[in-house]
Design a protein around this motif. Structure first.
Motif, mmCIF file in Angstrom:
data_model
loop_
_atom_site.group_PDB
_atom_site.id
_atom_site.type_symbol
_atom_site.label_atom_id
_atom_site.label_comp_id
_atom_site.label_asym_id
_atom_site.label_seq_id
_atom_site.Cartn_x
_atom_site.Cartn_y
_atom_site.Cartn_z
ATOM 1 N N ASP A 27 0.643 -1.101 0.034
ATOM 2 C CA ASP A 27 0.166 -0.040 0.024
ATOM 3 C C ASP A 27 0.668 1.079 0.093
ATOM 4 O OD1 ASP A 27 -2.738 -1.073 0.289
ATOM 5 O OD2 ASP A 27 -1.744 -2.190 1.943
ATOM 6 N N ASP A 30 0.230 3.957 -3.305
ATOM 7 C CA ASP A 30 -1.113 4.575 -3.007
ATOM 8 C C ASP A 30 -1.149 5.483 -1.923
ATOM 9 O OD1 ASP A 30 -2.069 3.284 -5.255
ATOM 10 O OD2 ASP A 30 -2.825 1.569 -4.267
ATOM 11 N N ALA A 31 -0.617 5.171 -0.492
ATOM 12 C CA ALA A 31 -0.713 5.771 0.679
ATOM 13 C C ALA A 31 0.067 7.254 0.514
ATOM 14 C CB ALA A 31 -0.131 5.129 1.702
ATOM 15 N N THR A 34 -1.937 9.309 -1.711
ATOM 16 C CA THR A 34 -3.041 10.064 -1.213
ATOM 17 C C THR A 34 -2.885 10.892 -0.010
ATOM 18 O OG1 THR A 34 -4.342 7.661 -1.197
ATOM 19 C CG2 THR A 34 -4.825 9.208 0.471
ATOM 20 N N HIS A 63 -2.697 6.199 6.561
ATOM 21 C CA HIS A 63 -3.471 5.676 5.420
ATOM 22 C C HIS A 63 -3.080 4.220 5.031
ATOM 23 C CE1 HIS A 63 -5.741 9.169 4.093
ATOM 24 N NE2 HIS A 63 -4.684 10.016 4.270
ATOM 25 N N ALA A 64 -2.001 3.643 4.897
ATOM 26 C CA ALA A 64 -1.650 2.398 4.548
ATOM 27 C C ALA A 64 -2.118 1.367 5.615
ATOM 28 C CB ALA A 64 -0.121 2.448 4.523
ATOM 29 N N ARG A 66 -4.643 2.001 7.561
ATOM 30 C CA ARG A 66 -6.072 2.102 7.363
ATOM 31 C C ARG A 66 -6.537 1.026 6.207
ATOM 32 N NH1 ARG A 66 -6.336 7.961 7.454
ATOM 33 N NH2 ARG A 66 -6.101 8.324 9.805
ATOM 34 N N SER A 67 -5.725 1.241 5.106
ATOM 35 C CA SER A 67 -6.103 0.304 4.102
ATOM 36 C C SER A 67 -5.820 -1.223 4.396
ATOM 37 C CB SER A 67 -5.147 0.662 2.915
ATOM 38 O OG SER A 67 -5.360 -0.152 1.903
ATOM 39 N N ARG A 70 -8.791 -2.224 6.435
ATOM 40 C CA ARG A 70 -10.063 -2.314 5.743
ATOM 41 C C ARG A 70 -10.047 -3.843 4.915
ATOM 42 N NH1 ARG A 70 -9.391 3.056 4.741
ATOM 43 N NH2 ARG A 70 -8.369 2.574 2.921
ATOM 44 N N ARG A 71 -8.930 -4.095 4.598
ATOM 45 C CA ARG A 71 -8.674 -5.369 3.983
ATOM 46 C C ARG A 71 -8.915 -6.600 4.667
ATOM 47 N NH1 ARG A 71 -4.688 -3.432 1.064
ATOM 48 N NH2 ARG A 71 -2.957 -4.462 2.223
ATOM 49 N N GLU A 126 -15.045 2.399 3.472
ATOM 50 C CA GLU A 126 -13.470 3.147 3.813
ATOM 51 C C GLU A 126 -13.262 4.380 4.318
ATOM 52 O OE1 GLU A 126 -14.643 4.292 -0.378
ATOM 53 O OE2 GLU A 126 -14.946 2.507 0.830
ATOM 54 N N SER A 128 -13.348 7.869 6.352
ATOM 55 C CA SER A 128 -13.306 8.279 7.752
ATOM 56 C C SER A 128 -14.672 8.899 8.318
ATOM 57 C CB SER A 128 -12.168 9.123 7.880
ATOM 58 O OG SER A 128 -12.236 10.460 7.250
#
Length: 166
Positions: A27, A30-31, A34, A63-64, A66-67, A70-71, A126, A128
């Protein structure tokens, strides 16, 4: 603000630092993107631009994390929904469809803000608290109260229709 080469160097450093954690490696890029988007949306949050790299790294790591969370939650929900990998019976599928239809029919009867909240909770998990509040045009502090009221009304209406909460 820094030059293009300096910004690229900061981005590469942020990605390397986040990717240094094996659990966050997938991640990291992408993080980082973001985090840049968050900075560009609110550049005033970084008062000392010499600390931009540290700020971006912190935001990207969050962010990573949190990602990944979520997964993991998504995988747990899928596993709980079909723990043995056994296909659902036609009767159970029809009942689930009936409950889903009743739920969304009842959601459609709610006030606009409550309808949008339920839709966001169901289709955009996803987001917040701040993002959901912004979508609804309310303060993050009042989101909990609005959510509680909304779910209480939804539960009451579904119970009145004969549906029960497990």
């Amino acid at each position: 603000m820094a030059e293009d080469g300096e910004l690229r160097r900061i981005s590469e450093l942020v990605v390397r630092v986040v990717a240094a954690d094996p659990g966050l490696r997938a991640d990291a890029e992408d993080a980082c993107q973001t985090a840049w988007a968050e900075f560009l949306g609110r550049p005033h949050t970084v008062r000392d631009h010499s600390r931009l790299g540290a700020w971006l790294t912190t935001v990207a790591r969050r962010h990573a994390i949190r990602s990944v969370g979520r997964r993991v939650r998504s995988a747990e929900v899928e596993a709980a929904a079909d723990p043995a990998g056994v296909a659902e019976s036609p009767e159970a599928a029809a009942l689930d469809n009936d409950v889903a239809t009743a739920l969304w029919r009842t959601v459609a009867s709610l006030p606009d803000r409550h309808r949008r909240l339920v839709w966001l909770l169901a289709h955009r998990p996803e987001l917040s608290v701040r993002e959901v509040a912004a979508e609804l045009g309310i303060s993050p502090n009042s989101l909990g109260k609005v959510r509680s009221r909304c779910l209480a009304v939804l539960r009451y209406r579904l119970t009145a229709q004969g549906y029960t909460y497990p």
